[in-house]
Motif scaffolding. Structure first.
Motif, PDB file in Angstrom:
ATOM      1  N   ASP A  77      27.076   8.059 -10.246  1.00 29.28           N
ATOM      2  CA  ASP A  77      26.262   6.863 -10.465  1.00 29.28           C
ATOM      3  C   ASP A  77      25.614   6.468  -9.148  1.00 29.28           C
ATOM      4  O   ASP A  77      26.295   6.342  -8.124  1.00 29.28           O
ATOM      5  CB  ASP A  77      27.123   5.707 -10.980  1.00 29.28           C
ATOM      6  N   LEU A  78      24.294   6.276  -9.180  1.00 27.96           N
ATOM      7  CA  LEU A  78      23.557   5.911  -7.974  1.00 27.96           C
ATOM      8  C   LEU A  78      22.664   4.709  -8.238  1.00 27.96           C
ATOM      9  O   LEU A  78      22.197   4.508  -9.365  1.00 27.96           O
ATOM     10  CB  LEU A  78      22.695   7.090  -7.505  1.00 27.96           C
ATOM     11  N   GLY A 125      21.114   4.932 -11.996  1.00 22.56           N
ATOM     12  CA  GLY A 125      21.026   6.230 -12.665  1.00 22.56           C
ATOM     13  C   GLY A 125      22.356   6.948 -12.670  1.00 22.56           C
ATOM     14  O   GLY A 125      23.119   6.860 -11.707  1.00 22.56           O
ATOM     15  N   ASN A 126      22.625   7.624 -13.767  1.00 23.75           N
ATOM     16  CA  ASN A 126      23.827   8.432 -13.903  1.00 23.75           C
ATOM     17  C   ASN A 126      23.385   9.892 -13.914  1.00 23.75           C
ATOM     18  O   ASN A 126      22.712  10.332 -14.849  1.00 23.75           O
ATOM     19  CB  ASN A 126      24.560   8.067 -15.194  1.00 23.75           C
ATOM     20  N   TYR A 127      23.725  10.609 -12.848  1.00 22.80           N
ATOM     21  CA  TYR A 127      23.317  12.006 -12.678  1.00 22.80           C
ATOM     22  C   TYR A 127      24.500  12.916 -12.973  1.00 22.80           C
ATOM     23  O   TYR A 127      25.633  12.617 -12.591  1.00 22.80           O
ATOM     24  CB  TYR A 127      22.813  12.244 -11.248  1.00 22.80           C
ATOM     25  N   VAL A 128      24.219  14.027 -13.633  1.00 23.03           N
ATOM     26  CA  VAL A 128      25.245  15.012 -13.952  1.00 23.03           C
ATOM     27  C   VAL A 128      24.879  16.315 -13.258  1.00 23.03           C
ATOM     28  O   VAL A 128      23.717  16.727 -13.262  1.00 23.03           O
ATOM     29  CB  VAL A 128      25.348  15.245 -15.484  1.00 23.03           C
ATOM     30  N   VAL A 129      25.886  16.918 -12.637  1.00 16.70           N
ATOM     31  CA  VAL A 129      25.705  18.208 -11.997  1.00 16.70           C
ATOM     32  C   VAL A 129      26.600  19.207 -12.697  1.00 16.70           C
ATOM     33  O   VAL A 129      27.795  18.961 -12.896  1.00 16.70           O
ATOM     34  CB  VAL A 129      26.074  18.152 -10.500  1.00 16.70           C
ATOM     35  N   THR A 130      25.989  20.306 -13.107  1.00 12.52           N
ATOM     36  CA  THR A 130      26.751  21.418 -13.653  1.00 12.52           C
ATOM     37  C   THR A 130      26.822  22.458 -12.551  1.00 12.52           C
ATOM     38  O   THR A 130      25.770  22.918 -12.074  1.00 12.52           O
ATOM     39  CB  THR A 130      26.059  22.008 -14.911  1.00 12.52           C
ATOM     40  N   GLY A 131      28.040  22.771 -12.129  1.00 17.07           N
ATOM     41  CA  GLY A 131      28.213  23.677 -10.999  1.00 17.07           C
ATOM     42  C   GLY A 131      27.779  25.086 -11.308  1.00 17.07           C
ATOM     43  O   GLY A 131      27.796  25.527 -12.452  1.00 17.07           O
ATOM     44  N   LYS A 132      27.371  25.786 -10.264  1.00 15.71           N
ATOM     45  CA  LYS A 132      27.009  27.196 -10.381  1.00 15.71           C
ATOM     46  C   LYS A 132      28.146  28.037  -9.837  1.00 15.71           C
ATOM     47  O   LYS A 132      28.673  27.770  -8.775  1.00 15.71           O
ATOM     48  CB  LYS A 132      25.729  27.488  -9.599  1.00 15.71           C
ATOM     49  N   LYS A 133      28.530  29.012 -10.579  1.00 16.14           N
ATOM     50  CA  LYS A 133      29.641  29.880 -10.153  1.00 16.14           C
ATOM     51  C   LYS A 133      29.108  31.071  -9.394  1.00 16.14           C
ATOM     52  O   LYS A 133      28.092  31.605  -9.622  1.00 16.14           O
ATOM     53  CB  LYS A 133      30.439  30.380 -11.367  1.00 16.14           C
ATOM     54  N   PRO A 193       0.810  -1.222   0.000  1.00 15.71           N
ATOM     55  CA  PRO A 193       0.000   0.000   0.000  1.00 15.71           C
ATOM     56  C   PRO A 193       0.849   1.281   0.000  1.00 15.71           C
ATOM     57  O   PRO A 193       0.426   2.317  -0.472  1.00 15.71           O
ATOM     58  CB  PRO A 193      -0.812  -0.083   1.296  1.00 15.71           C
ATOM     59  N   ARG A 194       2.061   1.182   0.511  1.00 13.78           N
ATOM     60  CA  ARG A 194       3.011   2.300   0.494  1.00 13.78           C
ATOM     61  C   ARG A 194       4.291   1.772  -0.144  1.00 13.78           C
ATOM     62  O   ARG A 194       4.917   0.853   0.376  1.00 13.78           O
ATOM     63  CB  ARG A 194       3.288   2.802   1.909  1.00 13.78           C
ATOM     64  N   VAL A 195       4.674   2.331  -1.273  1.00 13.70           N
ATOM     65  CA  VAL A 195       5.836   1.877  -2.035  1.00 13.70           C
ATOM     66  C   VAL A 195       7.042   2.706  -1.605  1.00 13.70           C
ATOM     67  O   VAL A 195       7.007   3.933  -1.679  1.00 13.70           O
ATOM     68  CB  VAL A 195       5.593   2.038  -3.549  1.00 13.70           C
ATOM     69  N   ALA A 196       8.095   2.050  -1.139  1.00 19.08           N
ATOM     70  CA  ALA A 196       9.287   2.756  -0.665  1.00 19.08           C
ATOM     71  C   ALA A 196      10.495   2.431  -1.531  1.00 19.08           C
ATOM     72  O   ALA A 196      10.730   1.277  -1.881  1.00 19.08           O
ATOM     73  CB  ALA A 196       9.587   2.371   0.782  1.00 19.08           C
ATOM     74  N   ALA A 197      11.240   3.475  -1.869  1.00 18.31           N
ATOM     75  CA  ALA A 197      12.477   3.332  -2.646  1.00 18.31           C
ATOM     76  C   ALA A 197      13.632   3.831  -1.806  1.00 18.31           C
ATOM     77  O   ALA A 197      13.532   4.864  -1.137  1.00 18.31           O
ATOM     78  CB  ALA A 197      12.390   4.139  -3.937  1.00 18.31           C
ATOM     79  N   CYS A 198      14.739   3.108  -1.838  1.00 21.21           N
ATOM     80  CA  CYS A 198      15.938   3.505  -1.109  1.00 21.21           C
ATOM     81  C   CYS A 198      17.060   3.799  -2.091  1.00 21.21           C
ATOM     82  O   CYS A 198      17.464   2.919  -2.857  1.00 21.21           O
ATOM     83  CB  CYS A 198      16.382   2.406  -0.157  1.00 21.21           C
ATOM     84  N   CYS A 199      17.550   5.032  -2.076  1.00 19.87           N
ATOM     85  CA  CYS A 199      18.734   5.378  -2.860  1.00 19.87           C
ATOM     86  C   CYS A 199      19.952   5.163  -1.973  1.00 19.87           C
ATOM     87  O   CYS A 199      20.077   5.781  -0.910  1.00 19.87           O
ATOM     88  CB  CYS A 199      18.677   6.832  -3.333  1.00 19.87           C
ATOM     89  N   LEU A 200      20.806   4.287  -2.400  1.00 20.57           N
ATOM     90  CA  LEU A 200      22.009   3.975  -1.636  1.00 20.57           C
ATOM     91  C   LEU A 200      23.047   5.073  -1.846  1.00 20.57           C
ATOM     92  O   LEU A 200      23.103   5.695  -2.911  1.00 20.57           O
ATOM     93  CB  LEU A 200      22.562   2.628  -2.082  1.00 20.57           C
ATOM     94  N   PRO A 201      23.887   5.320  -0.853  1.00 20.72           N
ATOM     95  CA  PRO A 201      24.943   6.320  -1.039  1.00 20.72           C
ATOM     96  C   PRO A 201      25.913   5.858  -2.128  1.00 20.72           C
ATOM     97  O   PRO A 201      26.042   4.657  -2.385  1.00 20.72           O
ATOM     98  CB  PRO A 201      25.647   6.391   0.311  1.00 20.72           C
ATOM     99  N   PRO A 202      26.587   6.803  -2.783  1.00 21.90           N
ATOM    100  CA  PRO A 202      27.545   6.403  -3.823  1.00 21.90           C
ATOM    101  C   PRO A 202      28.738   5.682  -3.211  1.00 21.90           C
ATOM    102  O   PRO A 202      29.039   5.833  -2.021  1.00 21.90           O
ATOM    103  CB  PRO A 202      27.972   7.732  -4.445  1.00 21.90           C
ATOM    104  N   ARG A 203      29.405   4.915  -4.056  1.00 20.14           N
ATOM    105  CA  ARG A 203      30.652   4.283  -3.611  1.00 20.14           C
ATOM    106  C   ARG A 203      31.655   5.383  -3.278  1.00 20.14           C
ATOM    107  O   ARG A 203      31.656   6.451  -3.900  1.00 20.14           O
ATOM    108  CB  ARG A 203      31.210   3.370  -4.697  1.00 20.14           C
TER     109      ARG A 203
END
Length: 163
Positions: free
Chosen positions: A136-137, A155-163, A106-116
């Motif tokens: 990669d997560l 998933g492969n996430y990309v972050v573009t930094g903000k200056k 009835p409640r679906v839970a997802a766990c994102c593990l910390p990166p290596r």
């Protein structure tokens, strides 16, 4: 729940702030009724109710499961950036998902593990140096009693930094 003497619970405040961010920045999370359940060193747990995210078989709709996993990775990336005092634009570059078992809870839970650790160290080094970095997560949705995940997402996430 408040802590003694009326002081606010920092963990609850952190969960509420992340949930508000998700619902503001990614409105689909509000439509899915996604909640931030827990943030620990062992991972980030998001959940959603089955009812508005079900298919005709009365199990969780694959698209909702994919979105929940994608959101968990995005949220983890956001938290990790916060942890090191960085900001940036987070996008998913690519992902893969495997549906091993139907999800009927009835409640679906997802766990994102910390990166290596090595991946995290590389990410932290690349973001200021190159102005962008990838992470990669892995996200799991619990399955059967044998601890086999019902859903496994990478998933492969990309972050573009903000200056």
């Amino acid at each position: 729940m408040d802590s003694p003497r009326g002081a606010a619970d920092p963990a609850a405040e952190r969960r509420r702030a992340l949930e508000t961010l998700l619902r503001t920045e990614i409105p689909l999370s509000a439509q899915m009724d996604v909640a931030v359940d827990s943030i620990t060193d062992a991972g980030l747990w998001l959940s959603m109710p089955l009812a508005p995210n079900r298919n005709p078989h009365q199990t969780a709709f694959a698209g909702s499961l994919n979105a929940l996993c994608t959101l968990a990775g995005w949220a983890m990336t956001h938290l990790l950036l916060e942890q090191v005092g960085e900001a940036g634009s987070i996008v998913i570059r690519r992902s893969s998902i495997k549906y091993h078992l139907p999800v009927e809870s009835p409640r679906v839970a997802a766990c994102c593990l910390p990166p290596r650790e090595a991946d995290w160290d590389h990410f932290v080094e690349m973001l200021p140096e190159k102005g962008q970095a990838k992470l990669d997560l892995v996200v799991e949705i619990a399955g059967d009693a044998d601890d086999r995940p019902a859903v496994l997402f990478a998933g492969n996430y990309v972050v573009t930094g903000k200056k």
